[in-house]
Design a protein around this motif. Sequence first.
Motif, short mmCIF file in Angstrom:
data_model
loop_
_atom_site.label_atom_id
_atom_site.label_comp_id
_atom_site.label_asym_id
_atom_site.label_seq_id
_atom_site.Cartn_x
_atom_site.Cartn_y
_atom_site.Cartn_z
N GLU A 79 92.71 31.69 124.75
CA GLU A 79 94.02 31.58 125.41
C GLU A 79 94.18 32.61 126.52
OE1 GLU A 79 95.82 29.10 125.07
OE2 GLU A 79 94.77 28.31 123.33
N ARG A 82 92.18 31.60 129.53
CA ARG A 82 92.84 30.48 130.24
C ARG A 82 94.05 30.98 131.02
NH1 ARG A 82 92.77 26.30 125.12
NH2 ARG A 82 90.70 25.42 125.42
N SER A 83 94.87 31.82 130.39
CA SER A 83 96.11 32.23 131.07
C SER A 83 95.83 33.21 132.20
CB SER A 83 97.12 32.80 130.07
OG SER A 83 96.61 33.99 129.54
N LYS A 85 92.99 33.42 133.87
CA LYS A 85 91.94 32.86 134.74
C LYS A 85 90.74 33.81 134.87
CE LYS A 85 94.95 29.70 137.22
NZ LYS A 85 95.46 29.30 135.92
N VAL A 108 86.66 27.48 126.10
CA VAL A 108 87.64 27.64 127.19
C VAL A 108 87.89 26.32 127.93
CG1 VAL A 108 88.04 28.73 129.45
CG2 VAL A 108 87.28 30.11 127.51
N HIS A 109 86.83 25.63 128.31
CA HIS A 109 87.00 24.38 129.08
C HIS A 109 86.88 23.13 128.22
CE1 HIS A 109 87.00 26.88 132.57
NE2 HIS A 109 85.74 27.25 132.43
#
Length: 386
Positions: A79, A82-83, A85, A108-109
């Motif tokens: 998380e 992702r947040s 980047k 992640v992806h």
Amino acid sequence: MNNFELYNPTRLVFGEGQIAKLKDLVPKQARVIMVYGGGSIFKNGIYEQVKAALEGFTVTEFGGIEANPHYETLMKAVELIRSEKLDFILAVGGGSVIDGAKFISAAVHFEGDTKEILYKRMSIRENAVPFGSVLTIPATGSEMNSGSVVTIAATQEKLPFGGPALFPVFSICDPKVIISLPKRQLQNGVVDAFTHVMEQYLTYPADAYLQDRFSEGILQTLVEIGPKVVEQPDNYTLAANFMWSCTMALNGLIQKGVPTDWATHMIGHELTALYGIDHARTLAIIAPNLYKVLFSAKKEKLAQYGRRVWNIQGDDTETIAREAIRKTEEFLDIMGMDRKLANHTPDYAQTADIIVKRFEARGWVKLGENGIVTPDKVKEIVELSY
Ligand code: NZQ
């Protein structure tokens, strides 16, 4: 010898003082997440070395990855990546942290429920976040392979996965890091590496002369240095040979073109998942009993191992093979392993049935070389380990 492909893209950077090379190995524009374990790196100077080498880089830190890394913890790092980047993972730790980084890298992806990576034992071939590692404990070989094992704490399941996209881009192996390891972890490392070789070697003769000699060479080195390195972790020669043996034991090389077993690991993972026993100690509990139960299938290779690794003399295959198992048990005892399950948990009595049920539910009914480790064999092996 069987056909094979050898692919290993990890740049291995080995030796004293090599952590400083991080500044050249991490991509210059990377937004780095540095992941680590329970905090040992703050007590032994590794954190300072890493931070000094990464001066000028953008680094976000994520600690608290536990031994036998938990899916639940790793998803928090997913998380965060992702947040924020972030686009490069630096794992600073042992097998647990590096395995954790592999899961994070894959998740992640990933579109969909990330637990599926584990439940479907996915092979991750693309879309992984690149990662490198600074190894802090020699044992698993995770620094130079593409496998990983993750625990779902909620259901007490420990599940393997991997794939060609999950090799570290680089791994730094500085043998000096072992100085701060507790004796228990040094013992674990030797036994884990030893068992890795056995999983890829102790099957049946497959006309792979060089692979056999590689394996026997690693086993002999571990027998020679194992008891000493535990007592003298500050001896650089011992530390370097220990660390390189662990990497070589599971970087893919010795398994090329030969049958492999891995049933000891699969049963062992259940003992960790159920009772929290250290990974290496589960292997020591299971391995000798697996060799006994599968004696007729493995006796030729056991005898070769006995002759070449333990220098057992004689003509009778079965006698040498049995003596080889005894020597293995003796070595595990010298390495401080308690091979009796009952000494690790009072709840051992139903273990065989629980494991058999779990394996059957997952369709794991033919483990080992040629599928010889069937549920009845698993039951026998585990019961012999009580
Ligand atoms: O978490 P921290 O505080 O860092 O402490 C760790 C941990 O408690 C400590 N430690 C690590 N480096 C240290 C140190 N303490 C002092 N000084 C240092 N330099 O050691 C403890 C154990 O660490 P861990 O990473 O769990 O050990 P290991 O490398 O044995 O990894 C075990 C995990 O790897 C998996 C196992 O199943 C287990 O989850 N495996 C991964 C494999 C692979 N990827 O190929 C194969 C293996 O067979 C194994 O299954």
